[in-house]
Design a protein around this motif. Structure first.
Motif, mmCIF file in Angstrom:
data_model
loop_
_atom_site.group_PDB
_atom_site.id
_atom_site.type_symbol
_atom_site.label_atom_id
_atom_site.label_comp_id
_atom_site.label_asym_id
_atom_site.label_seq_id
_atom_site.Cartn_x
_atom_site.Cartn_y
_atom_site.Cartn_z
ATOM 1 N N MET A 1 0.815 -1.211 0.000
ATOM 2 C CA MET A 1 0.000 0.000 0.000
ATOM 3 C C MET A 1 0.849 1.262 0.000
ATOM 4 O O MET A 1 0.543 2.220 -0.700
ATOM 5 N N ARG A 2 1.899 1.223 0.791
ATOM 6 C CA ARG A 2 2.712 2.429 0.954
ATOM 7 C C ARG A 2 3.338 2.874 -0.367
ATOM 8 O O ARG A 2 3.527 4.079 -0.599
ATOM 9 N N ASP A 3 3.662 1.910 -1.242
ATOM 10 C CA ASP A 3 4.292 2.279 -2.509
ATOM 11 C C ASP A 3 3.349 3.122 -3.369
ATOM 12 O O ASP A 3 3.790 4.064 -4.044
ATOM 13 N N HIS A 4 2.044 2.819 -3.335
ATOM 14 C CA HIS A 4 1.081 3.613 -4.105
ATOM 15 C C HIS A 4 0.991 5.031 -3.553
ATOM 16 O O HIS A 4 0.912 6.005 -4.313
ATOM 17 N N LEU A 5 1.016 5.146 -2.235
ATOM 18 C CA LEU A 5 0.940 6.464 -1.610
ATOM 19 C C LEU A 5 2.183 7.285 -1.922
ATOM 20 O O LEU A 5 2.109 8.491 -2.173
ATOM 21 N N GLU A 6 3.338 6.626 -1.937
ATOM 22 C CA GLU A 6 4.588 7.322 -2.236
ATOM 23 C C GLU A 6 4.586 7.849 -3.672
ATOM 24 O O GLU A 6 5.098 8.934 -3.945
ATOM 25 N N LYS A 7 4.015 7.076 -4.585
ATOM 26 C CA LYS A 7 3.945 7.516 -5.982
ATOM 27 C C LYS A 7 3.066 8.756 -6.114
ATOM 28 O O LYS A 7 3.392 9.678 -6.869
ATOM 29 N N VAL A 8 1.956 8.788 -5.388
ATOM 30 C CA VAL A 8 1.068 9.949 -5.440
ATOM 31 C C VAL A 8 1.736 11.152 -4.786
ATOM 32 O O VAL A 8 1.650 12.280 -5.296
ATOM 33 N N ARG A 9 2.414 10.915 -3.666
ATOM 34 C CA ARG A 9 3.128 12.006 -2.998
ATOM 35 C C ARG A 9 4.196 12.593 -3.923
ATOM 36 O O ARG A 9 4.355 13.821 -4.024
ATOM 37 N N GLU A 10 4.919 11.714 -4.605
ATOM 38 C CA GLU A 10 5.958 12.178 -5.529
ATOM 39 C C GLU A 10 5.347 12.956 -6.691
ATOM 40 O O GLU A 10 5.904 13.960 -7.136
ATOM 41 N N LEU A 11 4.187 12.500 -7.166
ATOM 42 C CA LEU A 11 3.515 13.228 -8.245
ATOM 43 C C LEU A 11 3.220 14.662 -7.828
ATOM 44 O O LEU A 11 3.520 15.608 -8.556
ATOM 45 N N HIS A 12 2.632 14.826 -6.641
ATOM 46 C CA HIS A 12 2.302 16.173 -6.161
ATOM 47 C C HIS A 12 3.562 17.019 -5.990
ATOM 48 O O HIS A 12 3.570 18.205 -6.340
ATOM 49 N N ASN A 13 4.605 16.408 -5.476
ATOM 50 C CA ASN A 13 5.850 17.153 -5.265
ATOM 51 C C ASN A 13 6.520 17.555 -6.573
ATOM 52 O O ASN A 13 7.200 18.592 -6.642
ATOM 53 N N MET A 14 6.339 16.727 -7.608
ATOM 54 C CA MET A 14 7.030 16.963 -8.880
ATOM 55 C C MET A 14 6.247 17.834 -9.853
ATOM 56 O O MET A 14 6.777 18.229 -10.898
ATOM 57 N N MET A 15 5.002 18.136 -9.535
ATOM 58 C CA MET A 15 4.181 18.914 -10.460
ATOM 59 C C MET A 15 4.822 20.253 -10.848
ATOM 60 O O MET A 15 4.856 20.594 -12.046
ATOM 61 N N PRO A 16 5.352 21.042 -9.897
ATOM 62 C CA PRO A 16 5.979 22.310 -10.299
ATOM 63 C C PRO A 16 7.149 22.109 -11.250
ATOM 64 O O PRO A 16 7.290 22.846 -12.235
ATOM 65 N N THR A 17 7.984 21.094 -10.968
ATOM 66 C CA THR A 17 9.151 20.841 -11.820
ATOM 67 C C THR A 17 8.724 20.421 -13.216
ATOM 68 O O THR A 17 9.271 20.900 -14.228
ATOM 69 N N MET A 18 7.736 19.512 -13.286
ATOM 70 C CA MET A 18 7.293 19.026 -14.595
ATOM 71 C C MET A 18 6.637 20.143 -15.402
ATOM 72 O O MET A 18 6.853 20.257 -16.616
ATOM 73 N N TYR A 19 5.844 20.991 -14.729
ATOM 74 C CA TYR A 19 5.215 22.091 -15.459
ATOM 75 C C TYR A 19 6.275 23.090 -15.925
ATOM 76 O O TYR A 19 6.220 23.581 -17.067
ATOM 77 N N THR A 20 7.250 23.387 -15.079
ATOM 78 C CA THR A 20 8.310 24.335 -15.442
ATOM 79 C C THR A 20 9.064 23.856 -16.672
ATOM 80 O O THR A 20 9.432 24.651 -17.541
ATOM 81 N N GLU A 21 9.290 22.548 -16.760
ATOM 82 C CA GLU A 21 9.982 21.984 -17.919
ATOM 83 C C GLU A 21 9.135 22.181 -19.189
ATOM 84 O O GLU A 21 9.656 22.542 -20.251
ATOM 85 N N MET A 22 7.836 21.961 -19.071
ATOM 86 C CA MET A 22 6.964 22.160 -20.221
ATOM 87 C C MET A 22 6.907 23.634 -20.626
ATOM 88 O O MET A 22 6.902 23.966 -21.817
ATOM 89 N N LYS A 23 6.879 24.501 -19.636
ATOM 90 C CA LYS A 23 6.853 25.944 -19.910
ATOM 91 C C LYS A 23 8.152 26.377 -20.609
ATOM 92 O O LYS A 23 8.141 27.266 -21.484
ATOM 93 N N LYS A 24 9.262 25.750 -20.267
ATOM 94 C CA LYS A 24 10.546 26.082 -20.894
ATOM 95 C C LYS A 24 10.493 25.805 -22.393
ATOM 96 O O LYS A 24 10.936 26.617 -23.208
ATOM 97 N N TYR A 25 9.917 24.649 -22.771
ATOM 98 C CA TYR A 25 9.811 24.313 -24.189
ATOM 99 C C TYR A 25 8.880 25.286 -24.914
ATOM 100 O O TYR A 25 9.107 25.637 -26.081
ATOM 101 N N PHE A 26 7.841 25.714 -24.222
ATOM 102 C CA PHE A 26 6.934 26.713 -24.803
ATOM 103 C C PHE A 26 7.687 28.011 -25.061
ATOM 104 O O PHE A 26 7.591 28.599 -26.157
ATOM 105 N N ASP A 27 8.447 28.470 -24.073
ATOM 106 C CA ASP A 27 9.202 29.714 -24.215
ATOM 107 C C ASP A 27 10.217 29.609 -25.359
ATOM 108 O O ASP A 27 10.427 30.575 -26.111
ATOM 109 N N GLU A 28 10.848 28.455 -25.485
ATOM 110 C CA GLU A 28 11.832 28.255 -26.554
ATOM 111 C C GLU A 28 11.171 28.330 -27.924
ATOM 112 O O GLU A 28 11.714 28.942 -28.858
ATOM 113 N N ASP A 29 9.977 27.721 -28.049
ATOM 114 C CA ASP A 29 9.274 27.749 -29.333
ATOM 115 C C ASP A 29 8.804 29.164 -29.676
ATOM 116 O O ASP A 29 8.826 29.573 -30.849
ATOM 117 N N VAL A 30 8.372 29.909 -28.657
ATOM 118 C CA VAL A 30 7.967 31.295 -28.882
ATOM 119 C C VAL A 30 9.162 32.132 -29.314
ATOM 120 O O VAL A 30 9.063 32.981 -30.223
#
Length: 230
Positions: A1-30
Motif C-alpha cells: 500500500m505504501r508504494d502507491h501512496l509514495e507515488k502519489v506524494r511524488e507526483l504532487h511534489n514533482m508537479m511544479p518541476t514538470m510544469y516548469t519543464e513544459m513551460k521552458k519548451y513553450f518559451d523556446e518555441d515562442v
C-alpha cells in the motif's frame, strides 16, 4: 500500500518541476518565432498563436495524465486497504462464546425488568468486552438491546454508549489495519488536494488562458477541454 501512496506524494511534489519543464519548451518555441526572419510581424503573431494552441493542448494532456495516474494509484491503494480491513476476525473459543451468551441473556433480562437502568447496563457490558469476535457479536445485538430501553436513557448515557460502540470498532484492530486506515485518510487528503498550486495556475492563466487554468485541477473539465467529454 505504501508504494502507491509514495507515488502519489511524488507526483504532487514533482508537479511544479514538470510544469516548469513544459513551460521552458513553450518559451523556446515562442523565441524561435520571434527570431524567424522569414516571417512578417503578422506571420509571427499567427505563428505564436499556433504555438500557444499546441502547448495549451500539451498542458491539458499533461493534466489528464496526472489525474489518471493519481486515480489509478489511489484505487490500487484502496483495494489493498479494503482487503486488510475486511479480514475475518478470528472466532472466539467455545468458553468465551458461552460466557458472552450468558452475559447477554443476563443483560436482556435486566433491561426487561429494569429498563430505566438498561442504558448503564449496556455501557458496562460494552466496556467489559475483551475479544474482537465478541465485539462484533455485541455490535449486532446492540440495536435490539437499545430499542428495549432507549426511551429511558438520558442524553449522557446515549453519548457514553455511542462512545463505547465507537471504541469497540477501533479497540481490536490490528497494527496492519490501523496502518491501512491511516493510509486511506492520507489518500483522501491527496484526492482532495489540487494537483496544480495557485502559483502554477497563475502562470498557466497568463500563458495559456484562464480557461485552461480553471480546467487543469478537474479531470472532467480537462477531458471536456480536450474534446473527450462531450
Amino acid at each position: 500500500m505504501r508504494d502507491h501512496l509514495e507515488k502519489v506524494r511524488e507526483l504532487h511534489n514533482m508537479m511544479p518541476t514538470m510544469y516548469t519543464e513544459m513551460k521552458k519548451y513553450f518559451d523556446e518555441d515562442v523565441a524561435k518565432v520571434s527570431y524567424d526572419r522569414t516571417l512578417s510581424e503578422e506571420g509571427k503573431m499567427m505563428k505564436r498563436k499556433e504555438v500557444r494552441e499546441q502547448h495549451k493542448k500539451k498542458i491539458l494532456e499533461f493534466a489528464k495524465t496526472a489525474h489518471e495516474f493519481q486515480k489509478k494509484e489511489l484505487e490500487a491503494l484502496r483495494q489493498k486497504a479494503s482487503k486488510v480491513l475486511n479480514q475475518p476476525t478470528p472466532k472466539a473459543d467455545d468458553l468465551t462464546l458461552e460466557r458472552f451468551r450468558n452475559q447477554l441473556a443476563d443483560v436482556k433480562a435486566s433491561i426487561i425488568l429494569r429498563p430505566k437502568t438498561g442504558g448503564q447496563k449496556l455501557i458496562e457490558f460494552a466496556k467489559s468486552v475483551d475479544h474482537p469476535y465478541i465485539a462484533e457479536q455485541l455490535r449486532r445485538e446492540i440495536p435490539d438491546l437499545m430499542a428495549m430501553c432507549v426511551d429511558y436513557m438520558s442524553r449522557d448515557e446515549k453519548i457514553a454508549l455511542t462512545d463505547e460502540l465507537d471504541s469497540l470498532r477501533h479497540r481490536f484492530i490490528t497494527p496492519e489495519q490501523r496502518e491501512a486506515q491511516e493510509m486511506l485518510e492520507v489518500a483522501n487528503q491527496y484526492e482532495k488536494a489540487a494537483l496544480f498550486s495557485p502559483i502554477l495556475l497563475d502562470n498557466i492563466s497568463g500563458n495559456f488562458g484562464h480557461n485552461v487554468a480553471s480546467a487543469v485541477n478537474d479531470y472532467d473539465a480537462v477531458a471536456k477541454a480536450l474534446g473527450e467529454g462531450e
